[in-house]
Scaffold this motif. Structure first.
Motif, PDB file in Angstrom:
ATOM      1  N   VAL A 126      41.244  44.629  37.938  1.00  0.00           N
ATOM      2  CA  VAL A 126      40.993  43.778  37.010  1.00  0.00           C
ATOM      3  C   VAL A 126      42.428  43.263  36.463  1.00  0.00           C
ATOM      4  O   VAL A 126      41.982  42.437  35.417  1.00  0.00           O
ATOM      5  CB  VAL A 126      40.547  44.710  35.721  1.00  0.00           C
ATOM      6  N   ALA A 127      43.338  43.000  37.089  1.00  0.00           N
ATOM      7  CA  ALA A 127      44.409  42.486  36.789  1.00  0.00           C
ATOM      8  C   ALA A 127      44.181  40.912  36.739  1.00  0.00           C
ATOM      9  O   ALA A 127      43.505  40.491  37.573  1.00  0.00           O
ATOM     10  CB  ALA A 127      45.581  42.647  37.751  1.00  0.00           C
ATOM     11  N   THR A 128      44.774  40.173  35.685  1.00  0.00           N
ATOM     12  CA  THR A 128      44.277  39.027  35.222  1.00  0.00           C
ATOM     13  C   THR A 128      44.657  37.984  36.373  1.00  0.00           C
ATOM     14  O   THR A 128      43.869  37.142  36.829  1.00  0.00           O
ATOM     15  CB  THR A 128      44.953  38.482  33.747  1.00  0.00           C
ATOM     16  N   VAL A 176      34.338  41.587  45.483  1.00  0.00           N
ATOM     17  CA  VAL A 176      33.998  42.252  46.811  1.00  0.00           C
ATOM     18  C   VAL A 176      33.433  43.688  45.957  1.00  0.00           C
ATOM     19  O   VAL A 176      33.683  43.997  45.123  1.00  0.00           O
ATOM     20  CB  VAL A 176      34.863  42.652  47.810  1.00  0.00           C
ATOM     21  N   PRO A 177      32.295  44.177  46.676  1.00  0.00           N
ATOM     22  CA  PRO A 177      31.734  45.355  46.422  1.00  0.00           C
ATOM     23  C   PRO A 177      33.054  46.428  46.321  1.00  0.00           C
ATOM     24  O   PRO A 177      33.853  46.455  47.405  1.00  0.00           O
ATOM     25  CB  PRO A 177      30.731  45.771  47.534  1.00  0.00           C
ATOM     26  N   LEU A 194      40.518  40.853  41.322  1.00  0.00           N
ATOM     27  CA  LEU A 194      39.142  40.626  41.770  1.00  0.00           C
ATOM     28  C   LEU A 194      38.228  40.158  40.742  1.00  0.00           C
ATOM     29  O   LEU A 194      36.905  40.217  40.948  1.00  0.00           O
ATOM     30  CB  LEU A 194      38.544  41.440  42.648  1.00  0.00           C
ATOM     31  N   ARG A 195      38.718  39.663  39.596  1.00  0.00           N
ATOM     32  CA  ARG A 195      37.623  39.434  38.369  1.00  0.00           C
ATOM     33  C   ARG A 195      36.798  38.233  38.920  1.00  0.00           C
ATOM     34  O   ARG A 195      37.363  37.311  39.466  1.00  0.00           O
ATOM     35  CB  ARG A 195      38.372  39.011  37.127  1.00  0.00           C
ATOM     36  N   THR A 196      35.598  38.112  38.142  1.00  0.00           N
ATOM     37  CA  THR A 196      34.718  36.959  38.347  1.00  0.00           C
ATOM     38  C   THR A 196      34.483  36.560  36.663  1.00  0.00           C
ATOM     39  O   THR A 196      34.949  37.160  35.840  1.00  0.00           O
ATOM     40  CB  THR A 196      33.716  37.139  39.317  1.00  0.00           C
TER      41      THR A 196
END
Length: 464
Positions: free
Chosen positions: A268-270, A431-432, A274-276
Motif C-alpha cells: 500500500v506504499a503511496t 496483482v492478486p 501496488l495501489r489502484t
C-alpha cells in the motif's frame, strides 16, 4: 441424512435463482448413463428426464439437456415437477473435464395449471456461454422431501470439493509467475512448491537465500530449478517482491513466513506500492460442505474499521472476484445484527446506503440486500420465518461483514465449527496477492493459488 426439499408453486418467486458448478464427465454425454446417474442419485424425478433433446448424433446437446433436467427436478422446483416443453441450445463445444457454472432462474408464473417458466444459462471455465435453455413446467402443488443416496451426500459434502473444481478449471491456463515473499519456513516453502507441481504457479523465492535453503533442507524439499532472489530480511523481501510486481517481472505475490502487515505495508506504499483506484481488501473463499454454494466473506484481514466508501470498494472487489470464478450474478448480503435499519447500529445504515448505491449504479454486477442477520443471509427457512422477501436472503454468495473483527471471527468459526476450508486472496491491488497461513492445509493453499490464477487470466481476457 438431510433430505432435499422441493419448492411448491406457491413458494416459488419470480426472479428466484439456483446455481451449481459441475465438472462434465464422459457419462454426461451418454443418455442412458445420464439417466442412471441422476435418477440413481435420488435427485431427479425419472418421469421428467428429457428424451427429445437427445439423439444419436446430438451428444453435444445431451449434456445441456441433462443439466437442465437435473436442475429442474433436483433443485428448482424439485420433486413432483412435470415437464411440459423445453428448448436447449449449446453455443460452444464441450468435453469431459469442462467445468460448467449453471444458473436456473424463475422467469414467470401462471396460476392456471401451476405453470412456471425456467430459464437456464451455463458458462464454461473460460467464461464462455456454453448453453442456453428454457423450460415450461407444472410446479408441484405441495412441499415434499426426498432422501438422497448416501454416496451422493458424501460427494456433495467432500471437503475441498469446490477448490478441486477450481484447480481443474485452470488446466489450460498458463501458470502464474509469482513472487513468494520470505519463504523461510517449511510450511510456506512447501505451499509454493506444491502449487508449482500442480502447474498453478512459477514461483520465484524472494528472501534470505541461506534461510530459504535451510528450510528446504529441514523439510526435505527440492527447490532445485526454482530461482531465488536473495534479500537481507523480511522487510526487504516484501519491498523487492512488490517492486517486481510493479515492473511486470511477476504476475502475483504469495505471502511466506512474514507478518501480513509487513507485506501489506509494502503493497500500500503511496509511491512504490501496488495501489489502484480501488480500496485494497481481502476475501476469504469458504468451501463449507453443508452450504450449497461457494461462500465469500469480506473483509476479514485487511480493513479494520471500513468506512462507507471503503465498503463500496470491498463489495465491488468481491463481486468482480465471484464473476471471474463463474458466478454470473453474485448475491451480496450486507451483514448486521438485525434485519431492520437502526440509527443506533451503524452497520445497518451502511447496508441501506450500499443497497441504494447499487440501485444508482455505483456498485455493479451483483444483487445486494441488507441489513441481514447471518441466519437470514444463509438460510431460506430463517428468512421465511421472519417474513423477509429478498432475492438474496437464504442464498447469499458474498457476506459483507461490519468490520475486520466480526469477519475474522466468522470465517474462523465456519472453519473450526462447520468443518469448512478457507482460502484467501487480496484484491484491489495491481496483482492478486495470496495471504496463505501456516495453519492452511494443502488443498486450501492450492485453492488460493487457483483463485489467483483464474482471476489474473480473467483480467487478461477482459483487457485484451
Amino acid at each position: 441424512m438431510s433430505s432435499i426439499e422441493n419448492r411448491s408453486f406457491n413458494a416459488l418467486e419470480v426472479g428466484e435463482e439456483v446455481r451449481l458448478v459441475h465438472t462434465l464427465s464422459s457419462e454426461d454425454f451418454s443418455l442412458l448413463a445420464t439417466q442412471a446417474a441422476t435418477i440413481g442419485a435420488g435427485i431427479v424425478d425419472p418421469t421428467i428426464v428429457a428424451t427429445r433433446a437427445f439423439s444419436s448424433d446430438a451428444a453435444q446437446n445431451g449434456w445441456g439437456a441433462a443439466l437442465l433436467n437435473a436442475l429442474i427436478a433436483g433443485r428448482l422446483p424439485g420433486a413432483g415437477s412435470k415437464l411440459v416443453r423445453q428448448t436447449v441450445e449449446t453455443m460452444t463445444a464441450a468435453q469431459p473435464g469442462d467445468v460448467m457454472t449453471i444458473a436456473a432462474k424463475v422467469m414467470a408464473k401462471t396460476l392456471e395449471g401451476r405453470r412456471v417458466t425456467i430459464e437456464v444459462r451455463a458458462t464454461n471455465q473460460h467464461g464462455e456461454m456454453a448453453m442456453a435453455a428454457s423450460a415450461e413446467i407444472v410446479a408441484p402443488k405441495t412441499t415434499v422431501a426426498a432422501e438422497p443416496r448416501a454416496e451422493f451426500v458424501e460427494q456433495m459434502r467432500e471437503k475441498g470439493r469446490r477448490y478441486k473444481i477450481l484447480i481443474e478449471a485452470t488446466r489450460d491456463m498458463k501458470p502464474l509467475k509469482t513472487a513468494v515473499v520470505h519463504p523461510v519456513d517449511i510450511a510456506s516453502l512447501t505451499g509454493a512448491i506444491e502449487a508449482a507441481r500442480a502447474d498453478l504457479m512459477e514461483p520465484i523465492l524472494v528472501g534470505p537465500e541461506a534461510k530459504i535453503r535451510r528450510a528446504a533442507e529441514a523439510g526435505n524439499i527440492d527447490i532445485a530449478g526454482y530461482p531465488i532472489v536473495s534479500t537481507e530480511h523480511s522487510h526487504a523481501a516484501a519491498d523487492k517482491a512488490v517492486a517486481m510486481a510493479r515492473s511486470g517481472e511477476v504476475e502475483a505475490l504469495m505471502k511466506g513466513a512474514l507478518h501480513t502487515d509487513e507485506l501489506m505495508r509494502a503493497v500500500v506504499a503511496t509511491d512504490t506500492g501496488l495501489r489502484t483506484a480501488r480500496r485494497i481488501s481481502h476475501v476469504f473463499a469458504i468451501d463449507a460442505p453443508a452450504y450449497p454454494r461457494p461462500l465469500f466473506i469480506t473483509d476479514a484481514a485487511v480493513t479494520i474499521y471500513p468506512t462507507l466508501l471503503d465498503k463500496r470498494d470491498i463489495v465491488q472487489n468481491a463481486i468482480d472476484l465471484a464473476i471471474a470464478l463463474g458466478i454470473l450474478t453474485p448475491r451480496v448480503a450486507i451483514l448486521s445484527a438485525v434485519e431492520t435499519v437502526s440509527p443506533d447500529i451503524r452497520s445497518t445504515i451502511d447496508a441501506a446506503a450500499l443497497c441504494k448505491m447499487a440501485d444508482r449504479g455505483q456498485i455493479t454486477g451483483g444483487i445486494l440486500d441488507g441489513p441481514l442477520a447471518f441466519d437470514n443471509a444463509v438460510s431460506q427457512e430463517a428468512a421465511r420465518t421472519k417474513g423477509i422477501v429478498s432475492p438474496v436472503a437464504g442464498q447469499a454468495d458474498i457476506l459483507i461483514v461490519p468490520d475486520l473483527e466480526a469477519g475474522n471471527m466468522l470465517a474462523k468459526q465456519v472453519v473450526y465449527l462447520a468443518d469448512a476450508e478457507m482460502a484467501g486472496i487480496v484484491l484491489g491491488a495491481r496483482v492478486p496477492i495470496m495471504l496463505t497461513s501456516r495453519a492452511d492445509n494443502t488443498i486450501a493453499r492450492l485453492g488460493s493459488c487457483a483463485i489467483a490464477l483464474i482471476l489474473a487470466r480473467h483480467r487478461e481476457a477482459r483487457s485484451a
